[in-house]
Design an enzyme around this catalytic site. Structure first.
Site, PDB file in Angstrom:
ATOM      1  NE  ARG A 149      -3.930  -2.128   1.963  1.00  0.00           N
ATOM      2  CZ  ARG A 149      -3.654  -3.211   2.672  1.00  0.00           C
ATOM      3  NH1 ARG A 149      -2.656  -3.221   3.515  1.00  0.00           N
ATOM      4  NH2 ARG A 149      -4.410  -4.283   2.537  1.00  0.00           N
TER       5      ARG A 149
ATOM      6  CE  LYS B  96      -0.034  13.753 -14.941  1.00  0.00           C
ATOM      7  NZ  LYS B  96      -0.313  14.153 -16.343  1.00  0.00           N
TER       8      LYS B  96
ATOM      9  CD  GLU C 130       8.247  16.379 -23.210  1.00  0.00           C
ATOM     10  OE1 GLU C 130       7.609  17.402 -22.880  1.00  0.00           O
ATOM     11  OE2 GLU C 130       7.694  15.303 -23.517  1.00  0.00           O
TER      12      GLU C 130
ATOM     13  CE  LYS D 198       5.957  17.363 -14.840  1.00  0.00           C
ATOM     14  NZ  LYS D 198       6.155  16.035 -15.417  1.00  0.00           N
TER      15      LYS D 198
ATOM     16  CD  GLU E 109      -3.005  16.821 -17.148  1.00  0.00           C
ATOM     17  OE1 GLU E 109      -2.040  16.177 -16.722  1.00  0.00           O
ATOM     18  OE2 GLU E 109      -3.432  16.763 -18.305  1.00  0.00           O
TER      19      GLU E 109
ATOM     20  NE  ARG F  55       1.108  17.340 -13.901  1.00  0.00           N
ATOM     21  CZ  ARG F  55       1.628  16.509 -13.012  1.00  0.00           C
ATOM     22  NH1 ARG F  55       1.264  16.570 -11.745  1.00  0.00           N
ATOM     23  NH2 ARG F  55       2.518  15.604 -13.372  1.00  0.00           N
TER      24      ARG F  55
ATOM     25  CG  ASN G 274      -0.632  17.439 -21.556  1.00  0.00           C
ATOM     26  OD1 ASN G 274       0.287  16.630 -21.463  1.00  0.00           O
ATOM     27  ND2 ASN G 274      -1.612  17.512 -20.684  1.00  0.00           N
TER      28      ASN G 274
ATOM     29  CG  HIS H 282       2.388  16.125 -24.808  1.00  0.00           C
ATOM     30  ND1 HIS H 282       3.286  17.154 -24.968  1.00  0.00           N
ATOM     31  CD2 HIS H 282       3.040  15.177 -24.076  1.00  0.00           C
ATOM     32  CE1 HIS H 282       4.422  16.857 -24.345  1.00  0.00           C
ATOM     33  NE2 HIS H 282       4.305  15.660 -23.795  1.00  0.00           N
TER      34      HIS H 282
ATOM     35  CG  HIS I   6      -0.059  11.628 -26.269  1.00  0.00           C
ATOM     36  ND1 HIS I   6      -0.709  12.354 -25.291  1.00  0.00           N
ATOM     37  CD2 HIS I   6       1.153  11.325 -25.756  1.00  0.00           C
ATOM     38  CE1 HIS I   6       0.088  12.497 -24.241  1.00  0.00           C
ATOM     39  NE2 HIS I   6       1.224  11.871 -24.494  1.00  0.00           N
TER      40      HIS I   6
ATOM     41  CG  HIS J 245       7.137  11.167 -25.271  1.00  0.00           C
ATOM     42  ND1 HIS J 245       5.774  11.129 -25.467  1.00  0.00           N
ATOM     43  CD2 HIS J 245       7.370  12.239 -24.466  1.00  0.00           C
ATOM     44  CE1 HIS J 245       5.212  12.122 -24.796  1.00  0.00           C
ATOM     45  NE2 HIS J 245       6.156  12.809 -24.181  1.00  0.00           N
TER      46      HIS J 245
HETATM   47  N1  LIG Z   1       5.555  10.493 -15.318  1.00  0.00           N
HETATM   48  C1  LIG Z   1       5.597  11.477 -16.178  1.00  0.00           C
HETATM   49  O1  LIG Z   1       5.194  12.606 -15.870  1.00  0.00           O
HETATM   50  C2  LIG Z   1       6.161  11.241 -17.540  1.00  0.00           C
HETATM   51  C3  LIG Z   1       6.432  12.320 -18.389  1.00  0.00           C
HETATM   52  C4  LIG Z   1       7.021  12.061 -19.613  1.00  0.00           C
HETATM   53  C5  LIG Z   1       7.314  10.747 -19.991  1.00  0.00           C
HETATM   54  N2  LIG Z   1       7.040   9.716 -19.152  1.00  0.00           N
HETATM   55  C6  LIG Z   1       7.367   8.328 -19.511  1.00  0.00           C
HETATM   56  O2  LIG Z   1       8.771   8.207 -19.632  1.00  0.00           O
HETATM   57  C7  LIG Z   1       9.066   7.112 -20.492  1.00  0.00           C
HETATM   58  C8  LIG Z   1      10.156   7.520 -21.464  1.00  0.00           C
HETATM   59  O3  LIG Z   1      11.299   7.847 -20.719  1.00  0.00           O
HETATM   60  P1  LIG Z   1      12.715   8.029 -21.422  1.00  0.00           P
HETATM   61  O4  LIG Z   1      12.582   8.864 -22.612  1.00  0.00           O
HETATM   62  O5  LIG Z   1      13.632   8.432 -20.338  1.00  0.00           O
HETATM   63  O6  LIG Z   1      13.021   6.581 -21.985  1.00  0.00           O
HETATM   64  P2  LIG Z   1      13.644   5.236 -21.340  1.00  0.00           P
HETATM   65  O7  LIG Z   1      13.542   5.209 -19.892  1.00  0.00           O
HETATM   66  O8  LIG Z   1      13.019   4.135 -22.113  1.00  0.00           O
HETATM   67  O9  LIG Z   1      15.187   5.362 -21.738  1.00  0.00           O
HETATM   68  C9  LIG Z   1      15.550   5.491 -23.097  1.00  0.00           C
HETATM   69  C10 LIG Z   1      16.784   4.649 -23.435  1.00  0.00           C
HETATM   70  O10 LIG Z   1      17.947   5.264 -22.887  1.00  0.00           O
HETATM   71  C11 LIG Z   1      18.724   4.292 -22.177  1.00  0.00           C
HETATM   72  N3  LIG Z   1      19.415   5.048 -21.124  1.00  0.00           N
HETATM   73  C12 LIG Z   1      18.850   5.618 -20.040  1.00  0.00           C
HETATM   74  N4  LIG Z   1      19.762   6.339 -19.364  1.00  0.00           N
HETATM   75  C13 LIG Z   1      20.941   6.198 -20.015  1.00  0.00           C
HETATM   76  C14 LIG Z   1      22.262   6.699 -19.807  1.00  0.00           C
HETATM   77  N5  LIG Z   1      22.521   7.564 -18.811  1.00  0.00           N
HETATM   78  N6  LIG Z   1      23.225   6.325 -20.663  1.00  0.00           N
HETATM   79  C15 LIG Z   1      22.938   5.516 -21.705  1.00  0.00           C
HETATM   80  N7  LIG Z   1      21.722   5.015 -21.965  1.00  0.00           N
HETATM   81  C16 LIG Z   1      20.728   5.367 -21.131  1.00  0.00           C
HETATM   82  C17 LIG Z   1      17.730   3.297 -21.721  1.00  0.00           C
HETATM   83  O11 LIG Z   1      18.330   2.045 -21.473  1.00  0.00           O
HETATM   84  C18 LIG Z   1      16.768   3.244 -22.904  1.00  0.00           C
HETATM   85  O12 LIG Z   1      17.250   2.382 -23.893  1.00  0.00           O
HETATM   86  C19 LIG Z   1       7.780   6.739 -21.180  1.00  0.00           C
HETATM   87  O13 LIG Z   1       7.325   5.521 -20.636  1.00  0.00           O
HETATM   88  C20 LIG Z   1       6.836   7.886 -20.838  1.00  0.00           C
HETATM   89  O14 LIG Z   1       5.494   7.460 -20.749  1.00  0.00           O
HETATM   90  C21 LIG Z   1       6.483   9.956 -17.935  1.00  0.00           C
HETATM   91 ZN   LIG Z   2       5.965  14.565 -22.995  1.00  0.00          ZN
END
Ligand SMILES: NC(=O)c1ccc[n+]([C@@H]2O[C@H](COP(=O)([O-])OP(=O)(O)OC[C@H]3O[C@@H](n4cnc5c(N)ncnc54)[C@H](O)[C@@H]3O)[C@@H](O)[C@H]2O)c1
Ligand SMILES: [Zn+2]
Length: 363
Positions: A119, A141, A183, A225, A235, A239, A243, A246, A250, A263
């Site tokens: 929990r 999030k 971003e 942010k 949101e 907030r 987007n 987005h 998306h 993304h």
């Molecule tokens: N919670 C939120 O508010 C929010 C906002 C935006 C995106 N997201 C989520 O984030 C995710 C995408 O995150 P991301 O773009 O960081 O992608 P990711 O976490 O998939 O990482 C991208 C790639 O980079 C590699 N990598 C990571 N750090 C590294 C480093 N320091 N050196 C070398 N390689 C490295 C990883 O192994 C992977 O292959 C999505 O699932 C998306 O939905 C969440």
């Molecule tokens: Zn985004």
């Protein structure tokens, strides 16, 4: 080291930005009420940074390491269940702390695991991609994907602290760096004219990963942010401006099967398309639109993509950010400000998507 406080109705935690931050983590854990610590990371990130991470801990106090394979397809409930069982087997209890050490994928899934394990347990974020540092690690999030859509299962669960270490970005693939920077450009466009100007004039230094330039971009993006989330944690209104790009971004991700683009790249295309709506509605002037466009493109190249118009239209209508019956878009209002509009007509949307598709084929 710079520290930005995140203060919301339900949480209050620091985001530390700087170099050599791993060294501070054991002290942070010691000061917390946690009796044991677990790290969730990926094999790739651990191979690059695990040794340095562990070196910060006394040998007797090293956290137990859990792995999640890289790739968005692993951001699923089955992995949460597997990892929760591994936590139990390794003796984790309510007073344990989870350290999410990776990109947004690990942050989102790790945060969700922490939100529901017994929990809810505490967690900290060590974001290792630029996207995770400037965006996903802040705001609380968390969640995973369903076969029917991204991030459809989740929860708000803020970390106890975030450590954004600029040094770990040195190993990030160039394309991932650029995707995250989109971003940050967005952050400037919607709310921080000084950040926009800095990114407009310093693309070369930022892309060359000059530590001071990167730090400035990361600090400003996080501050933007954190400021928005402090006012509107769940949101309801403000907030939503996060987007920008987005709604169509998306839709592009969905219409291309989440394979063609990262993304941030899809969001960059979405920002360019929404900019055309803004220009037609005169919420930005031609000179401002040109500067916004050139600054987005400075962090490219934007990979071309192909998608069917009908698919994009359908996906834009399905975007979960839309209220029933309305098409919600975030439009820049000048540079450094944005508005939410709910009355984008079918005709405006068609013009924007047709323009986007023509351009995305050629680019
Ligand atoms: N919670 C939120 O508010 C929010 C906002 C935006 C995106 N997201 C989520 O984030 C995710 C995408 O995150 P991301 O773009 O960081 O992608 P990711 O976490 O998939 O990482 C991208 C790639 O980079 C590699 N990598 C990571 N750090 C590294 C480093 N320091 N050196 C070398 N390689 C490295 C990883 O192994 C992977 O292959 C999505 O699932 C998306 O939905 C969440
Ligand atoms: Zn985004």
């Amino acid at each position: 080291m710079r520290t930005i406080p995140v203060k919301t109705a339900s949480a209050d935690y620091p985001v530390h930005i700087g170099r050599n931050l791993f060294a501070q983590i054991p002290r942070h854990i010691q000061k917390s009420a946690a009796r044991s610590a677990f790290v969730l990371t990926s094999p790739e990130i651990w191979a690059l940074w695990g040794k340095k991470f562990l070196a910060a801990f006394p040998k007797s106090d090293a956290p137990t390491v859990l792995f999640l394979p890289a790739g968005e397809r692993h951001k699923r409930l089955t992995q949460v269940e597997r990892l929760a069982s591994e936590l139990t087997n390794a003796g984790a209890d309510r007073s344990s702390l989870l350290i999410a050490f990776g990109g947004g994928l690990i942050g989102d899934l790790g945060g969700f695991l922490a939100a529901i394990y017994m929990r809810g347990i505490d967690y900290i974020q060590i974001p290792t991609t630029l996207l995770a540092q400037v965006d996903s690690s802040v705001g609380g999030k968390t969640g995973v994907n369903l076969a029917t859509g991204k991030n459809l299962i989740g929860s708000f669960h803020h970390p106890r602290a975030v450590f954004a270490d600029i040094e770990v970005l040195q190993t990030l693939p160039d394309r991932e760096l650029r995707a995250g920077l989109f971003e940050s450009v967005k952050a400037g466009i919607i709310r921080d004219p000084a950040l926009f100007r800095f990114m407009e004039h310093n693309a070369a230094a930022i892309l060359a990963r000059d530590p001071d330039a990167l730090e400035r971009v990361i600090v400003a993006s996080i501050r933007m942010k954190a400021g928005v989330v402090a006012i509107d944690e769940r949101e309801s209104a403000l907030r939503m401006i996060l987007n920008y790009g987005h709604t169509l971004g998306h839709a592009i991700e969905a219409a291309t099967g989440f394979r063609a683009l990262l993304h941030g790249e899809a969001i960059a295309w979405g920002m360019l398309a929404a900019l055309q709506i803004a220009l037609a509605r005169k919420t930005v002037g031609p000179d401002q639109a040109e500067r916004i466009e050139q600054t987005i493109l400075a962090y490219g190249p934007l990979p071309p993509f192909r998608a069917r118009l009908a698919k994009l239209l359908a996906a834009a209508g399905r975007d979960k950010k839309n209220r029933a019956g309305t098409r919600r878009f975030i439009l820049p209002k000048g540079i450094g400000n944005a508005i939410v509009v709910e009355d984008v007509s079918e005709a405006e949307l068609l013009t924007a998507i047709n323009g986007l598709l023509a351009r995305a084929r050629k680019e």
